[in-house]
Design a protein around this motif. Structure first.
Motif, PDB file in Angstrom:
ATOM      1  N   LEU A   1       0.827  -1.207   0.000  1.00 44.15           N
ATOM      2  CA  LEU A   1       0.000   0.000   0.000  1.00 44.15           C
ATOM      3  C   LEU A   1       0.862   1.259   0.000  1.00 44.15           C
ATOM      4  N   CYS A   2       1.964   1.222   0.762  1.00 47.98           N
ATOM      5  CA  CYS A   2       2.878   2.372   0.793  1.00 47.98           C
ATOM      6  C   CYS A   2       3.459   2.641  -0.589  1.00 47.98           C
ATOM      7  N   LYS A   3       3.923   1.594  -1.232  1.00 44.49           N
ATOM      8  CA  LYS A   3       4.519   1.755  -2.563  1.00 44.49           C
ATOM      9  C   LYS A   3       3.509   2.358  -3.538  1.00 44.49           C
ATOM     10  N   ASP A   4       2.273   1.879  -3.470  1.00 45.39           N
ATOM     11  CA  ASP A   4       1.223   2.395  -4.350  1.00 45.39           C
ATOM     12  C   ASP A   4       0.958   3.876  -4.103  1.00 45.39           C
ATOM     13  N   ALA A   5       1.113   4.311  -2.840  1.00 46.92           N
ATOM     14  CA  ALA A   5       0.843   5.715  -2.485  1.00 46.92           C
ATOM     15  C   ALA A   5       2.087   6.595  -2.590  1.00 46.92           C
ATOM     16  N   GLY A   6       3.228   5.993  -2.948  1.00 46.29           N
ATOM     17  CA  GLY A   6       4.458   6.770  -3.057  1.00 46.29           C
ATOM     18  C   GLY A   6       5.093   7.105  -1.720  1.00 46.29           C
ATOM     19  N   ILE A   7       4.806   6.311  -0.689  1.00 47.01           N
ATOM     20  CA  ILE A   7       5.368   6.495   0.652  1.00 47.01           C
ATOM     21  C   ILE A   7       6.423   5.417   0.871  1.00 47.01           C
ATOM     22  N   ALA A   8       7.536   5.785   1.490  1.00 49.73           N
ATOM     23  CA  ALA A   8       8.613   4.825   1.731  1.00 49.73           C
ATOM     24  C   ALA A   8       8.145   3.704   2.657  1.00 49.73           C
ATOM     25  N   PRO A   9       8.193   2.458   2.202  1.00 46.79           N
ATOM     26  CA  PRO A   9       7.810   1.340   3.069  1.00 46.79           C
ATOM     27  C   PRO A   9       8.956   0.966   4.008  1.00 46.79           C
ATOM     28  N   GLY A  10       8.661   0.141   4.985  1.00 45.59           N
ATOM     29  CA  GLY A  10       9.710  -0.412   5.833  1.00 45.59           C
ATOM     30  C   GLY A  10      10.092   0.423   7.044  1.00 45.59           C
ATOM     31  N   LYS A  11       9.444   1.576   7.246  1.00 46.41           N
ATOM     32  CA  LYS A  11       9.757   2.383   8.430  1.00 46.41           C
ATOM     33  C   LYS A  11       9.055   1.778   9.642  1.00 46.41           C
ATOM     34  N   SER A  12       9.537   2.114  10.841  1.00 46.66           N
ATOM     35  CA  SER A  12       8.899   1.580  12.050  1.00 46.66           C
ATOM     36  C   SER A  12       7.735   2.447  12.518  1.00 46.66           C
ATOM     37  N   ILE A  13       7.736   3.730  12.161  1.00 54.17           N
ATOM     38  CA  ILE A  13       6.615   4.616  12.479  1.00 54.17           C
ATOM     39  C   ILE A  13       6.299   5.482  11.266  1.00 54.17           C
ATOM     40  N   TYR A  14       5.036   5.872  11.175  1.00 53.05           N
ATOM     41  CA  TYR A  14       4.567   6.714  10.077  1.00 53.05           C
ATOM     42  C   TYR A  14       3.775   7.881  10.654  1.00 53.05           C
ATOM     43  N   SER A  15       3.882   9.039  10.025  1.00 50.47           N
ATOM     44  CA  SER A  15       3.086  10.181  10.461  1.00 50.47           C
ATOM     45  C   SER A  15       1.623   9.916  10.099  1.00 50.47           C
TER      46      SER A  15
END
Length: 70
Positions: free
Chosen positions: A5-19
């Protein structure tokens, strides 16, 4: 699932926390919806400093599993 889902939205995957803004973009919901979900206990967020709310990767994975498997 979250990483895809992150990749589809252009957000870096694999982080431990997200805003909450990143989560809002990935899930396609408003910030106020995330606030309501947090208040209802559906998707917990935490304050990181005085003004930044974050959601842990594990919490996102739990939420998605609950939504799709539950």
């Amino acid at each position: 699932m979250w990483d895809d889902l992150c990749k589809d939205a252009g957000i870096a995957p694999g982080k431990s926390i997200y805003s909450v803004r990143e989560v809002s973009a990935v899930l396609g919901v408003s910030l106020s919806t995330l606030t309501r979900w947090n208040e209802a206990g559906r998707l917990r967020s935490w304050l990181l400093g005085p003004r930044k709310k974050v959601i842990a990767r594990e919490e996102l994975q739990r939420y998605l599993k609950e939504q799709f498997d539950g």
